[in-house]
Design a protein around this motif. Structure first.
Motif, mmCIF file in Angstrom:
data_model
loop_
_atom_site.group_PDB
_atom_site.id
_atom_site.type_symbol
_atom_site.label_atom_id
_atom_site.label_comp_id
_atom_site.label_asym_id
_atom_site.label_seq_id
_atom_site.Cartn_x
_atom_site.Cartn_y
_atom_site.Cartn_z
ATOM 1 N N SER A 1 0.844 -1.187 0.000
ATOM 2 C CA SER A 1 0.000 0.000 0.000
ATOM 3 C C SER A 1 0.883 1.242 0.000
ATOM 4 O O SER A 1 1.752 1.402 0.847
ATOM 5 C CB SER A 1 -0.892 -0.010 1.239
ATOM 6 O OG SER A 1 -1.688 1.143 1.282
ATOM 7 N N LYS A 2 0.636 2.124 -0.966
ATOM 8 C CA LYS A 2 1.492 3.303 -1.146
ATOM 9 C C LYS A 2 0.890 4.590 -0.587
ATOM 10 O O LYS A 2 1.578 5.594 -0.507
ATOM 11 C CB LYS A 2 1.810 3.499 -2.640
ATOM 12 C CG LYS A 2 2.443 2.286 -3.296
ATOM 13 C CD LYS A 2 3.774 1.944 -2.657
ATOM 14 C CE LYS A 2 4.385 0.731 -3.333
ATOM 15 N NZ LYS A 2 5.278 -0.001 -2.488
ATOM 16 N N LYS A 3 -0.397 4.581 -0.250
ATOM 17 C CA LYS A 3 -1.055 5.785 0.263
ATOM 18 C C LYS A 3 -2.304 5.363 1.024
ATOM 19 O O LYS A 3 -2.726 4.205 0.940
ATOM 20 C CB LYS A 3 -1.392 6.737 -0.886
ATOM 21 C CG LYS A 3 -2.297 6.130 -1.946
ATOM 22 C CD LYS A 3 -2.453 7.053 -3.130
ATOM 23 C CE LYS A 3 -3.200 6.320 -4.233
ATOM 24 N NZ LYS A 3 -3.224 7.052 -5.469
ATOM 25 N N PRO A 4 -2.921 6.301 1.754
ATOM 26 C CA PRO A 4 -4.141 5.946 2.484
ATOM 27 C C PRO A 4 -5.214 5.381 1.543
ATOM 28 O O PRO A 4 -5.400 5.869 0.433
ATOM 29 C CB PRO A 4 -4.597 7.293 3.076
ATOM 30 C CG PRO A 4 -3.342 8.100 3.181
ATOM 31 C CD PRO A 4 -2.505 7.681 2.002
ATOM 32 N N PHE A 5 -5.869 4.349 1.969
ATOM 33 C CA PHE A 5 -6.944 3.670 1.249
ATOM 34 C C PHE A 5 -6.471 2.972 -0.033
ATOM 35 O O PHE A 5 -7.286 2.592 -0.853
ATOM 36 C CB PHE A 5 -8.112 4.615 0.950
ATOM 37 C CG PHE A 5 -8.848 5.042 2.189
ATOM 38 C CD1 PHE A 5 -9.855 4.250 2.715
ATOM 39 C CD2 PHE A 5 -8.541 6.232 2.833
ATOM 40 C CE1 PHE A 5 -10.531 4.634 3.861
ATOM 41 C CE2 PHE A 5 -9.202 6.630 3.977
ATOM 42 C CZ PHE A 5 -10.198 5.824 4.489
#
Length: 183
Positions: A152-156
């Motif tokens: 995962s690279k960013k929120p959500f």
């Protein structure tokens, strides 16, 4: 595979319990039948890692879905929309376009006829979308797997698409001969 045919807090608790008992670590795959991105967020990626689910909306599917998710997040304290929220937005937009085409919100039959006249259109969030004769709106669905935390690279940023389920397979009419309820 273990299919979780529950929803909301019951699903979240079942997934947490499966993790605590080592079910996933032991090689079983969990498949949520009714899950939303907000449920994955509540669970966290560590608990939801590897979970499979179907969704109509993936925020990172293309530029249009990304732009919409970012606009939605700016207006909702950083949260992204669930597929239900996106569906409501899409349906409202289609209705407003039909009202505009008819020239008035009066006369629901004319508005419905205008929506059905569109028949197949490019929905900005669901892609190619068709309104069937029975009124059902159909579009592709996605089988997704929840990412590992390090993916995962960013929120959500929770989903990786495992496969696309074509609209014709995802939304079958009851009378297609495959459902005992239709006989």
């Amino acid at each position: 595979m273990i299919g979780l045919a529950n929803g909301g807090t019951d699903t979240i608790n079942a997934i947490k319990t499966a993790g605590e008992f080592g079910i996933v670590a032991g090689g079983q795959k969990l498949v949520g039948l009714v899950l939303f991105i907000s449920d994955i967020h509540a669970l966290g990626l560590k608990a939801a890692n590897g979970l499979m689910l179907t969704t109509a909306y993936c925020r990172d599917l293309n530029d249009k879905t990304r732009v919409f998710a970012e606009r939605f997040a700016r207006r909702s304290n950083g949260k992204v929309p669930s597929m239900s929220q996106v569906g409501t937005y899409s349906a409202t937009l289609a209705n407003l376009r039909a009202v505009e085409k008819v020239g008035s919100a009066k006369g629901a039959a004319a508005v419905v006829a205008a929506m059905r006249d569109a028949c197949t259109f490019d929905d900005p969030l669901f892609g190619k979308t068709t309104v069937r004769v029975d009124g059902r709106v159909v579009h592709d669905m996605y089988l997704v797997e929840v990412k590992k935390s390090e993916q995962s690279k960013k929120p959500f940023d929770y989903y990786k698409v495992a496969s696309t389920i074509p609209a014709g397979r995802a939304f079958r009419p009851l009378a297609d001969g495959n459902c005992s309820l239709a006989q």
